[in-house]
Design a protein around this motif. Structure first.
Motif, PDB file in Angstrom:
ATOM      1  N   MET A 154       0.831  -1.200   0.000  1.00  0.00           N
ATOM      2  CA  MET A 154       0.000   0.000   0.000  1.00  0.00           C
ATOM      3  C   MET A 154       0.869   1.254   0.000  1.00  0.00           C
ATOM      4  O   MET A 154       0.618   2.199  -0.758  1.00  0.00           O
ATOM      5  N   TYR A 155       1.901   1.277   0.821  1.00  0.00           N
ATOM      6  CA  TYR A 155       2.830   2.408   0.852  1.00  0.00           C
ATOM      7  C   TYR A 155       3.556   2.546  -0.494  1.00  0.00           C
ATOM      8  O   TYR A 155       3.679   3.647  -1.033  1.00  0.00           O
ATOM      9  N   ALA A 156       4.080   1.419  -1.006  1.00  0.00           N
ATOM     10  CA  ALA A 156       4.840   1.460  -2.249  1.00  0.00           C
ATOM     11  C   ALA A 156       3.998   1.999  -3.396  1.00  0.00           C
ATOM     12  O   ALA A 156       4.450   2.848  -4.174  1.00  0.00           O
ATOM     13  N   TYR A 157       2.764   1.535  -3.510  1.00  0.00           N
ATOM     14  CA  TYR A 157       1.943   1.949  -4.646  1.00  0.00           C
ATOM     15  C   TYR A 157       1.263   3.289  -4.433  1.00  0.00           C
ATOM     16  O   TYR A 157       0.836   3.925  -5.399  1.00  0.00           O
ATOM     17  N   ALA A 158       1.184   3.732  -3.192  1.00  0.00           N
ATOM     18  CA  ALA A 158       0.802   5.129  -2.976  1.00  0.00           C
ATOM     19  C   ALA A 158       1.904   6.002  -3.577  1.00  0.00           C
ATOM     20  O   ALA A 158       1.638   7.017  -4.231  1.00  0.00           O
ATOM     21  N   GLY A 159       3.151   5.560  -3.369  1.00  0.00           N
ATOM     22  CA  GLY A 159       4.277   6.265  -3.982  1.00  0.00           C
ATOM     23  C   GLY A 159       4.257   6.179  -5.488  1.00  0.00           C
ATOM     24  O   GLY A 159       4.499   7.178  -6.181  1.00  0.00           O
ATOM     25  N   VAL A 160       3.969   4.994  -6.035  1.00  0.00           N
ATOM     26  CA  VAL A 160       3.911   4.823  -7.491  1.00  0.00           C
ATOM     27  C   VAL A 160       2.841   5.724  -8.098  1.00  0.00           C
ATOM     28  O   VAL A 160       3.033   6.313  -9.168  1.00  0.00           O
ATOM     29  N   THR A 161       1.687   5.834  -7.417  1.00  0.00           N
ATOM     30  CA  THR A 161       0.601   6.695  -7.905  1.00  0.00           C
ATOM     31  C   THR A 161       1.086   8.135  -8.036  1.00  0.00           C
ATOM     32  O   THR A 161       0.859   8.798  -9.056  1.00  0.00           O
ATOM     33  N   ILE A 162       1.758   8.611  -6.993  1.00  0.00           N
ATOM     34  CA  ILE A 162       2.304   9.978  -7.030  1.00  0.00           C
ATOM     35  C   ILE A 162       3.396  10.092  -8.094  1.00  0.00           C
ATOM     36  O   ILE A 162       3.444  11.052  -8.873  1.00  0.00           O
ATOM     37  N   GLY A 163       4.269   9.079  -8.143  1.00  0.00           N
ATOM     38  CA  GLY A 163       5.374   9.096  -9.094  1.00  0.00           C
ATOM     39  C   GLY A 163       4.911   9.078 -10.538  1.00  0.00           C
ATOM     40  O   GLY A 163       5.473   9.792 -11.385  1.00  0.00           O
ATOM     41  N   ASP A 164       3.897   8.266 -10.840  1.00  0.00           N
ATOM     42  CA  ASP A 164       3.378   8.217 -12.209  1.00  0.00           C
ATOM     43  C   ASP A 164       2.799   9.568 -12.626  1.00  0.00           C
ATOM     44  O   ASP A 164       2.978  10.016 -13.760  1.00  0.00           O
ATOM     45  N   PHE A 165       2.091  10.208 -11.701  1.00  0.00           N
ATOM     46  CA  PHE A 165       1.534  11.524 -12.008  1.00  0.00           C
ATOM     47  C   PHE A 165       2.654  12.532 -12.248  1.00  0.00           C
ATOM     48  O   PHE A 165       2.638  13.282 -13.235  1.00  0.00           O
ATOM     49  N   LEU A 166       3.648  12.539 -11.349  1.00  0.00           N
ATOM     50  CA  LEU A 166       4.736  13.514 -11.469  1.00  0.00           C
ATOM     51  C   LEU A 166       5.596  13.274 -12.702  1.00  0.00           C
ATOM     52  O   LEU A 166       5.978  14.221 -13.397  1.00  0.00           O
ATOM     53  N   SER A 167       5.900  12.001 -12.991  1.00  0.00           N
ATOM     54  CA  SER A 167       6.733  11.717 -14.173  1.00  0.00           C
ATOM     55  C   SER A 167       6.002  12.112 -15.450  1.00  0.00           C
ATOM     56  O   SER A 167       6.615  12.665 -16.378  1.00  0.00           O
ATOM     57  N   GLY A 168       4.698  11.833 -15.501  1.00  0.00           N
ATOM     58  CA  GLY A 168       3.912  12.239 -16.663  1.00  0.00           C
ATOM     59  C   GLY A 168       3.836  13.751 -16.791  1.00  0.00           C
ATOM     60  O   GLY A 168       3.993  14.316 -17.882  1.00  0.00           O
ATOM     61  N   LEU A 169       3.608  14.418 -15.667  1.00  0.00           N
ATOM     62  CA  LEU A 169       3.536  15.882 -15.648  1.00  0.00           C
ATOM     63  C   LEU A 169       4.865  16.492 -16.086  1.00  0.00           C
ATOM     64  O   LEU A 169       4.907  17.396 -16.935  1.00  0.00           O
ATOM     65  N   LEU A 170       5.958  15.981 -15.521  1.00  0.00           N
ATOM     66  CA  LEU A 170       7.280  16.532 -15.841  1.00  0.00           C
ATOM     67  C   LEU A 170       7.668  16.282 -17.297  1.00  0.00           C
ATOM     68  O   LEU A 170       8.330  17.120 -17.925  1.00  0.00           O
ATOM     69  N   SER A 171       7.253  15.140 -17.841  1.00  0.00           N
ATOM     70  CA  SER A 171       7.566  14.871 -19.248  1.00  0.00           C
ATOM     71  C   SER A 171       6.842  15.851 -20.162  1.00  0.00           C
ATOM     72  O   SER A 171       7.349  16.214 -21.229  1.00  0.00           O
ATOM     73  N   GLN A 172       5.647  16.289 -19.746  1.00  0.00           N
ATOM     74  CA  GLN A 172       4.910  17.293 -20.522  1.00  0.00           C
ATOM     75  C   GLN A 172       5.543  18.675 -20.356  1.00  0.00           C
ATOM     76  O   GLN A 172       5.682  19.426 -21.314  1.00  0.00           O
ATOM     77  N   VAL A 173       5.907  19.007 -19.123  1.00  0.00           N
ATOM     78  CA  VAL A 173       6.488  20.330 -18.842  1.00  0.00           C
ATOM     79  C   VAL A 173       7.831  20.501 -19.554  1.00  0.00           C
ATOM     80  O   VAL A 173       8.092  21.539 -20.182  1.00  0.00           O
ATOM     81  N   PHE A 174       8.691  19.481 -19.462  1.00  0.00           N
ATOM     82  CA  PHE A 174      10.022  19.560 -20.065  1.00  0.00           C
ATOM     83  C   PHE A 174      10.050  19.064 -21.513  1.00  0.00           C
ATOM     84  O   PHE A 174      11.102  19.083 -22.157  1.00  0.00           O
ATOM     85  N   LYS A 175       8.889  18.592 -21.991  1.00  0.00           N
ATOM     86  CA  LYS A 175       8.760  18.107 -23.366  1.00  0.00           C
ATOM     87  C   LYS A 175       9.822  17.053 -23.695  1.00  0.00           C
ATOM     88  O   LYS A 175      10.479  17.100 -24.742  1.00  0.00           O
ATOM     89  N   SER A 176       9.981  16.128 -22.777  1.00  0.00           N
ATOM     90  CA  SER A 176      10.972  15.067 -22.962  1.00  0.00           C
ATOM     91  C   SER A 176      10.563  13.836 -22.167  1.00  0.00           C
ATOM     92  O   SER A 176      10.185  13.947 -20.998  1.00  0.00           O
ATOM     93  N   ARG A 177      10.616  12.678 -22.813  1.00  0.00           N
ATOM     94  CA  ARG A 177      10.386  11.416 -22.099  1.00  0.00           C
ATOM     95  C   ARG A 177      11.716  10.904 -21.526  1.00  0.00           C
ATOM     96  O   ARG A 177      11.786  10.453 -20.391  1.00  0.00           O
ATOM     97  N   THR A 178      12.778  10.944 -22.329  1.00  0.00           N
ATOM     98  CA  THR A 178      14.035  10.298 -21.958  1.00  0.00           C
ATOM     99  C   THR A 178      14.697  10.949 -20.742  1.00  0.00           C
ATOM    100  O   THR A 178      15.267  10.260 -19.889  1.00  0.00           O
ATOM    101  N   LYS A 179      14.642  12.294 -20.646  1.00  0.00           N
ATOM    102  CA  LYS A 179      15.244  12.967 -19.493  1.00  0.00           C
ATOM    103  C   LYS A 179      14.566  12.541 -18.196  1.00  0.00           C
ATOM    104  O   LYS A 179      15.237  12.342 -17.167  1.00  0.00           O
ATOM    105  N   ILE A 180      13.254  12.409 -18.238  1.00  0.00           N
ATOM    106  CA  ILE A 180      12.507  12.044 -17.038  1.00  0.00           C
ATOM    107  C   ILE A 180      12.794  10.593 -16.651  1.00  0.00           C
ATOM    108  O   ILE A 180      12.942  10.273 -15.463  1.00  0.00           O
ATOM    109  N   ILE A 181      12.874   9.711 -17.641  1.00  0.00           N
ATOM    110  CA  ILE A 181      13.191   8.300 -17.360  1.00  0.00           C
ATOM    111  C   ILE A 181      14.539   8.189 -16.655  1.00  0.00           C
ATOM    112  O   ILE A 181      14.668   7.515 -15.629  1.00  0.00           O
ATOM    113  N   LYS A 182      15.552   8.873 -17.172  1.00  0.00           N
ATOM    114  CA  LYS A 182      16.885   8.806 -16.572  1.00  0.00           C
ATOM    115  C   LYS A 182      16.894   9.404 -15.166  1.00  0.00           C
ATOM    116  O   LYS A 182      17.527   8.852 -14.255  1.00  0.00           O
TER     117      LYS A 182
END
Length: 419
Positions: A268-296
């Protein structure tokens, strides 16, 4: 071709499909001990058979990934969204009534086989029905809603402990499997109104060669792109499949009381983190217009969280859960890696790629477990915690190299075919 909105039915249905997908993926990890005890296993068998069952489920997902991926490219994205959930639902309902190890092996394989089509087909459909500027937002919605299914499973895992009743029945691990099957069947009704991808329809009418594995594996460049997508995602299931699912055994070695560590709470703790992380990684990839930078960036952050596991996790059970939260949060680049996979390839093999890549990432837990147990523990004689850490070193080196080789695909037009 008319494009759908970010909150359209295809996006929401894909998100709910992933919710059911991830719910079941973590369900066995949560109910591993009580369900195996119920069929007569005890002691070290709870861990060894647990690893085997988890690996069998992952192998089922790998086999299913190719089956549903090819079907999605040949017959359409919707055929997968309907067929896969039926197989999964029936397997989960039957899983509530297992009485032997062999029955458990068979049903975990078919549950994995059925689930294999959910995420890939959903992401492929979403990527093709949204405008290119909205793809990242759509897949972020899918991932964020979807991974919350694990939080739901973790909550249920703590409640369905055999001490509660409803309608005269004891609520335990069997109830968890029945709920999973029921959710899958309910999802079928929502999918009736979903429309097929326009890109697929045009490609099909144009007599394009659809779902041909030679198109994927016939070119060296395609093989390399495909491999990089898979290898860049290795840390995601290393963290969940080793450090979170088996935190009772690892925590005990770090000096904590095993009976105080609940796998359901860790998940439950881990996937609460994953939920937040998925939102942030998706948001940041849109903001920075890059998938690869966010993955790294997220691979590096996940490595830092894993490095803290034996230090912070040994302080108390609460700190162990917090480290699971951090590992989950920083490994929450699932949406970005799957979106990148979809954008790397043409319409005629996109479903095959997007369905098999996440399942190869999940199935990577099998060789990762082999390195962790057979090599570091059995061959070199390391204890569980250092063995897990050295396994992580290998995983992160491979993932970072693969991520550095991925081509940037943000804003790429997807209406094209692979020759």
């Amino acid at each position: 071709m008319k494009k759908a909105g970010i909150w359209s039915l295809p996006v929401l249905v894909a998100a709910l499909g992933y919710f059911v997908d991830i719910y079941d993926l973590v369900l066995f990890g949560i109910f591993r001990i009580p369900s195996l005890k119920a069929i007569g296993l005890e002691g070290d068998q709870l861990e060894t058979v647990g690893h085997l069952l988890l690996n069998i489920q992952m192998i089922g997902m790998l086999v299913g990934g190719f089956f549903w991926g090819i079907l999605g490219d040949k017959k359409g994205r919707l055929s997968v969204l309907f067929g896969s959930i039926v197989v999964y639902s029936l397997a989960n309902i039957l899983n509530a009534y297992v009485a032997t190890e062999m029955q458990y092996y068979v049903l975990r394989f078919f549950a994995g086989f059925g689930l294999a089509g959910e995420l890939g087909a959903g992401i492929t459909l979403v990527a093709e029905v949204l405008k290119k500027e909205d793809r990242g937002w759509g897949t972020t919605v899918v991932a964020t809603i979807g991974v919350s299914g694990a939080v739901f499973a973790g909550f249920l895992g703590n409640y369905l402990d055999g001490t509660h009743t409803a309608f005269g029945h004891v609520l335990n691990w069997k109830t968890g499997y029945l709920i999973g099957g029921g959710l899958g069947l309910a999802l079928l009704l929502l999918r009736i109104g979903v429309f097929e991808s326009g890109m697929f329809e045009v490609a099909k009418k144009g007599k394009a060669v659809m779902g041909n594995l030679n198109t994927l594996f016939g070119k060296k460049e395609n093989i390399k792109k495909y491999a990089y997508c898979i290898l860049a995602g290795l840390p995601i299931w290393y963290g969940v499949g080793i450090l979170v699912f088996f935190c009772p055994e690892l925590g005990e070695e770090m000096g904590l009381a095993k009976e105080n560590i609940k796998t359901g709470t860790a998940v439950m703790y881990a996937y609460a983190g994953v939920t937040i992380g998925d939102f942030l990684s998706g948001l940041l990839s849109q903001v920075f217009k890059s998938r690869t930078k966010i993955i790294k960036a997220f691979i590096v952050l996940t490595a830092c969280a894993v490095a803290a596991y034996p230090y912070l996790g040994s302080l108390s059970v609460t700190w162990l859960y917090i480290v699971c939260l951090l590992i989950g949060g920083f490994s929450g680049y699932w949406a970005v890696i799957i979106t990148t996979s979809a954008e790397q390839f043409g319409t005629n093999i996109r479903a095959t790629v997007t369905t098999t890549v996440p399942n190869f990432i999940r199935a990577s837990l099998t060789p990762i477990s082999f390195i962790y147990i057979a090599f570091f523990q059995n061959a070199l004689g390391l204890k569980k915690v250092p063995a897990a850490m050295w396994t992580g070193v290998i995983v992160f080196i491979i993932a970072m190299y693969a991520a550095s080789k991925l081509k940037e695909t943000f804003g790429k037009e997807l209406d094209y075919l692979e020759e």
